[in-house]
Design a protein around this motif. Sequence first.
Motif, short mmCIF file in Angstrom:
data_model
loop_
_atom_site.label_atom_id
_atom_site.label_comp_id
_atom_site.label_asym_id
_atom_site.label_seq_id
_atom_site.Cartn_x
_atom_site.Cartn_y
_atom_site.Cartn_z
N GLN A 1 -66.72 44.66 21.47
CA GLN A 1 -66.97 46.03 21.93
C GLN A 1 -68.15 46.68 21.20
OE1 GLN A 1 -62.54 47.17 21.69
NE2 GLN A 1 -63.35 48.49 23.31
N CYS B 1 -59.03 52.42 26.95
CA CYS B 1 -59.91 51.51 26.23
C CYS B 1 -61.17 52.27 25.87
CB CYS B 1 -60.24 50.31 27.11
SG CYS B 1 -61.35 49.12 26.32
N LEU B 2 -61.65 52.06 24.66
CA LEU B 2 -62.86 52.75 24.22
C LEU B 2 -64.08 52.32 25.04
CD1 LEU B 2 -62.34 52.65 20.35
CD2 LEU B 2 -61.75 54.49 21.94
N HIS C 1 -53.94 43.69 24.38
CA HIS C 1 -55.14 44.38 24.89
C HIS C 1 -56.37 43.97 24.08
CE1 HIS C 1 -57.37 48.07 26.39
NE2 HIS C 1 -58.10 47.69 25.35
N GLU C 2 -56.26 44.04 22.76
CA GLU C 2 -57.44 43.73 21.92
C GLU C 2 -57.86 42.27 22.06
OE1 GLU C 2 -59.07 46.11 20.98
OE2 GLU C 2 -57.51 47.63 21.10
N HIS D 1 -60.04 41.30 24.94
CA HIS D 1 -61.48 41.53 24.78
C HIS D 1 -62.19 40.26 24.33
CE1 HIS D 1 -62.03 45.82 25.47
NE2 HIS D 1 -60.97 46.10 24.73
NI NI Z 1 -60.09 48.01 24.77
#
Ligand code: NI
Length: 177
Positions: free
Chosen positions: A54, A103-104, A145-146, A149
């Motif tokens: 990210q 999510c960022l 979730h992480e 990525h």
């Molecule tokens: Ni995320």
Amino acid sequence: MAVREILRMGDERLLRVAPPVPDDLFGTDVLRGLINDLRDTMAAASGAGIAAPQIGVDLRVVIFGGTGPNPRYPDAPEIPFTVLCNPQLVPLAAETEAGWEGCLSVPGLRGDVPRFTHMRYSGRDVDGMPFERTVDGFHARVVQHECDHLDGILYPRRIEDMTRFGFTDVLFPALVA
Ligand code: NI
């Protein structure tokens, strides 16, 4: 230590399958610097977790937890601050549960995503020490979730009912986007 730019959905760097952290990077100032930047960036954005891709770093590193009460997830139980490198996830039951995620890299939106409710995860810390945990509920959701990525998967791809995907301030007027 620095707050880094968070890549947003549409950036192809979020779609890569990240390679593992090589053995000779554990315990180095380079890896510590990356972790510090991730932690600063997550805190500045009130995230529950963040993954290295990210911020444009193509390595299998995620961090999460340790933020105390989170304005983006006010009802979530607290998770200890965790650095997880080269993670392995094993669902402990076939059962999944739907829950709202943000999510960022997908700012301002939330979607209802099914995740395994019970998991074991293992990996290595910043010094390369192996560890494993058995978790459930929100903790299990955040890890899934992480770690998605790291395989180039953003949560909208996991939504099964697209009527349950929308803007945070419309869905949840009381929440911070
Ligand atoms: Ni995320």
